[in-house]
Motif scaffolding. Sequence first.
Motif, PDB file in Angstrom:
ATOM      1  N   LYS A 356       0.823  -1.207   0.000  1.00 30.86           N
ATOM      2  CA  LYS A 356       0.000   0.000   0.000  1.00 30.86           C
ATOM      3  C   LYS A 356       0.859   1.259   0.000  1.00 30.86           C
ATOM      4  O   LYS A 356       0.463   2.291  -0.581  1.00 30.86           O
ATOM      5  CB  LYS A 356      -0.939  -0.015   1.203  1.00 30.86           C
ATOM      6  N   ALA A 357       2.029   1.213   0.603  1.00 34.84           N
ATOM      7  CA  ALA A 357       2.957   2.334   0.475  1.00 34.84           C
ATOM      8  C   ALA A 357       3.446   2.448  -0.965  1.00 34.84           C
ATOM      9  O   ALA A 357       3.662   3.557  -1.477  1.00 34.84           O
ATOM     10  CB  ALA A 357       4.135   2.159   1.432  1.00 34.84           C
ATOM     11  N   GLY A 358       3.596   1.311  -1.620  1.00 37.83           N
ATOM     12  CA  GLY A 358       3.973   1.332  -3.030  1.00 37.83           C
ATOM     13  C   GLY A 358       2.944   2.015  -3.895  1.00 37.83           C
ATOM     14  O   GLY A 358       3.280   2.724  -4.852  1.00 37.83           O
ATOM     15  N   VAL A 359       1.664   1.843  -3.565  1.00 30.71           N
ATOM     16  CA  VAL A 359       0.598   2.539  -4.289  1.00 30.71           C
ATOM     17  C   VAL A 359       0.755   4.052  -4.139  1.00 30.71           C
ATOM     18  O   VAL A 359       0.563   4.809  -5.097  1.00 30.71           O
ATOM     19  CB  VAL A 359      -0.790   2.079  -3.783  1.00 30.71           C
ATOM     20  N   VAL A 360       1.120   4.496  -2.943  1.00 28.03           N
ATOM     21  CA  VAL A 360       1.342   5.927  -2.723  1.00 28.03           C
ATOM     22  C   VAL A 360       2.475   6.428  -3.608  1.00 28.03           C
ATOM     23  O   VAL A 360       2.373   7.495  -4.234  1.00 28.03           O
ATOM     24  CB  VAL A 360       1.650   6.199  -1.234  1.00 28.03           C
ATOM     25  N   GLY A 361       3.568   5.666  -3.692  1.00 30.48           N
ATOM     26  CA  GLY A 361       4.672   6.054  -4.554  1.00 30.48           C
ATOM     27  C   GLY A 361       4.270   6.116  -6.014  1.00 30.48           C
ATOM     28  O   GLY A 361       4.674   7.029  -6.753  1.00 30.48           O
ATOM     29  N   LEU A 362       3.475   5.142  -6.455  1.00 29.69           N
ATOM     30  CA  LEU A 362       2.953   5.154  -7.825  1.00 29.69           C
ATOM     31  C   LEU A 362       2.197   6.445  -8.105  1.00 29.69           C
ATOM     32  O   LEU A 362       2.421   7.102  -9.137  1.00 29.69           O
ATOM     33  CB  LEU A 362       2.047   3.947  -8.011  1.00 29.69           C
ATOM     34  N   VAL A 363       1.288   6.804  -7.197  1.00 26.44           N
ATOM     35  CA  VAL A 363       0.461   7.995  -7.404  1.00 26.44           C
ATOM     36  C   VAL A 363       1.319   9.244  -7.508  1.00 26.44           C
ATOM     37  O   VAL A 363       1.154  10.067  -8.423  1.00 26.44           O
ATOM     38  CB  VAL A 363      -0.562   8.131  -6.255  1.00 26.44           C
ATOM     39  N   ARG A 364       2.246   9.414  -6.594  1.00 30.65           N
ATOM     40  CA  ARG A 364       3.034  10.642  -6.562  1.00 30.65           C
ATOM     41  C   ARG A 364       3.941  10.779  -7.775  1.00 30.65           C
ATOM     42  O   ARG A 364       4.186  11.890  -8.249  1.00 30.65           O
ATOM     43  CB  ARG A 364       3.846  10.686  -5.268  1.00 30.65           C
TER      44      ARG A 364
END
Length: 447
Positions: A356-364
């Motif tokens: 889920k932290a990886g999803v945040v990185g994807l978005v940013r």
Amino acid sequence: MADRYLSFTGTAPGRFLTRRLGLPQPTVLRRWSRESPGFEGGVVQLTAGKSELSGLTGLSGLAGLQFPSASDAPAAVLLDATGVRDVDGLAEVHAALHPVVRSVAASGRIVVLGAPLSAEDHHQAAAQQALEGFTRSLGKEIGRGRTVNLVRLSDASAASADSAASDVSAAESTLRFLLSPKSAYISGQVIEVGPAQEADVDWSQPLAGRTALVTGGARGIGAAVAETLARDGARVVVLDVPGAAADAEQVAARLGGSALALDITAADAGARIAEALPDGLDVLVHNAGITRDRRLVNMPAERWSSVLDVNLASVLRTTDALLEKGTLRRGGRIVATASIAGLAGNAGQTNYGASKAGVVGLVRSLAPRALAGHGVTVNAVAPGFIETKMTAAIPLFIREAGRRMNSLGQGGLPVDVAETTAWLANPASGAVNGQVVRVCGQSLLGA
């Protein structure tokens, strides 16, 4: 599962006992319904500092947003703090809100408008950053189901009044959301609004004529997202694994949409979605996800890799494929599902938290490039404790702690995540890009 404690505190004996014992006293939240879509009472407009928004004159003209005179119990307070540039300006924030906070109705709203932090003026940057600590702290103390959020308007400090008015218009969909019952479980958030993106929207059916795909849409939060997008006019495609095909077809039939049985982790999943949607896609909601909890010392590689594959790798692969093939049309929206576990961490969930932290990185990373290259925005929702079958299986005392450890003192509902997703999917939300919005009642965990 019913929240019996919340029901008990709503009774006279419950209020008396919990008050005497110093226990949490959550308020039943007011959520959107067709019978009662808005709040009763006015929206009080206030200003702190020398605003470039001319007393919110630009905002007053926005269609559908009414600002009647303050009542004894206003539904909301909207404070323009874009002109706060120093500590004296922060004193004006206190002076503006101090007399009215107590009078805001239960389940009411306080929204503060802020400006970007200046790279040339550290006094302005300090004052504007202070607004974050202020709004988050106020959200934790205000009680009675009321919420507090900060909306930063890009270039709000520009000298041109036309520029400032444009920024306010860019925030219309965001303000409609935050000032409505649809945002019941959103508090303590900082939302950045960029330059306005043109969109002609029917606010009663903002997604009319648009196609939305919801992964993991057969049940739980995914089904709620599909239902809410359909309510807003979208033609919904409910995607889930073949084992959940019957449930997916049932949801799709109820919403007048269609179902797509597909393992989202398949290498060709993106190509198969594109083939199933030859006319293109407007809204892509990455909701599919799994948990395989265990402490790292006891976690075999299979439990690690299965969670990372479903929750992160499949999101990366399908997003890349659908953007590359042009399946996501210009003006499209990508809304991914993160989690407060990815922002704050959670024991026994190193695999889930990483995904889920990886999803945040994807978005940013992807958000500015997707907008520039494809005209598509990329955002994420980060749910906290949401009342689902998964959380109902949590042991009682841990479940109760999860429910109470937020400013609203209760768990959220799947519809809270769905309403946030629908706001981000709105064609009028093009100015909201690269944001990760926590749907957690302002959880005490994490930032």
